[in-house]
Design a protein around this motif. Structure first.
Motif, PDB file in Angstrom:
ATOM      1  N   ASN A 135       0.857  -1.202   0.000  1.00  0.00           N
ATOM      2  CA  ASN A 135       0.000   0.000   0.000  1.00  0.00           C
ATOM      3  C   ASN A 135       0.885   1.241   0.000  1.00  0.00           C
ATOM      4  O   ASN A 135       1.111   1.860   1.047  1.00  0.00           O
ATOM      5  N   PHE A 142       4.037  -1.656   7.675  1.00  0.00           N
ATOM      6  CA  PHE A 142       3.743  -1.695   6.249  1.00  0.00           C
ATOM      7  C   PHE A 142       4.155  -3.059   5.704  1.00  0.00           C
ATOM      8  O   PHE A 142       5.238  -3.554   6.043  1.00  0.00           O
ATOM      9  N   SER A 173       1.991   8.743   2.984  1.00  0.00           N
ATOM     10  CA  SER A 173       1.316   9.544   4.026  1.00  0.00           C
ATOM     11  C   SER A 173       2.096   9.520   5.331  1.00  0.00           C
ATOM     12  O   SER A 173       2.238  10.548   6.002  1.00  0.00           O
ATOM     13  N   ASP A 225      -0.110   4.609   1.796  1.00  0.00           N
ATOM     14  CA  ASP A 225       0.030   4.647   3.259  1.00  0.00           C
ATOM     15  C   ASP A 225       1.454   5.022   3.652  1.00  0.00           C
ATOM     16  O   ASP A 225       1.679   5.796   4.582  1.00  0.00           O
TER      17      ASP A 225
END
Length: 151
Positions: free
Chosen positions: A18, A42, A24, A21
């Motif tokens: 992802n 992650f 961010s 993510d």
């Protein structure tokens, strides 16, 4: 696993499952610290079914009126064993009794130890020049483990 195999696994191209993510989170690290504890995980892949998947973990704790301490590491998803870990805190004592002084040190997977990440090495000042800058160190760690933005 040999040291050469460990080094090779660290340098293989990797990708976040992802990536948004991860982007961010990296942006959040650039903002002033607003939490006493910050943690994130992650899922990381090499894009090959023949190679392992990983969990990239970040943990930070802020000690009021003291230095911020944090760790970031890449561990094998299936076994939970660490491949590489960067700690930024006071010092580390290796099983041999050797003391690693300074704020940053790196642990590499070492299957010959009871605890496979027990041995630490001082960080390379060229690769991690300012471990007090959490966001910069995070980005440099991602580069060190060869994490790419897109597959």
């Amino acid at each position: 696993m040999t040291k050469a195999q460990i080094a090779w696994l660290i340098q293989v191209k990797k990708y976040a499952v992802n990536p948004n993510d991860l982007v961010s989170f990296t942006a959040k690290l650039r903002e002033p610290l607003s939490e006493d504890i910050m943690t994130a995980d992650f899922i990381i892949t090499s894009g090959s079914t023949k190679l392992p998947n990983y969990v990239l973990h970040f943990y930070l704790r802020s000690l009021r009126h003291k230095e911020v301490c944090y760790t970031m590491f890449l561990r094998f998803k299936k076994s939970n064993l660490p491949l590489i870990r960067l700690d930024v805190d006071g010092f580390h004592k290796n099983p041999s009794g050797e003391i690693i002084r300074g704020r940053g040190h790196i642990h590499l997977y070492n299957p010959g130890q009871r605890k496979p990440d027990a041995i630490a090495y001082a960080t390379d000042k060229c690769e991690f020049p300012n471990v007090d800058d959490v966001a910069d160190t995070w980005v440099r760690f991602l580069k060190h483990i060869n994490l790419k933005e897109e597959s």
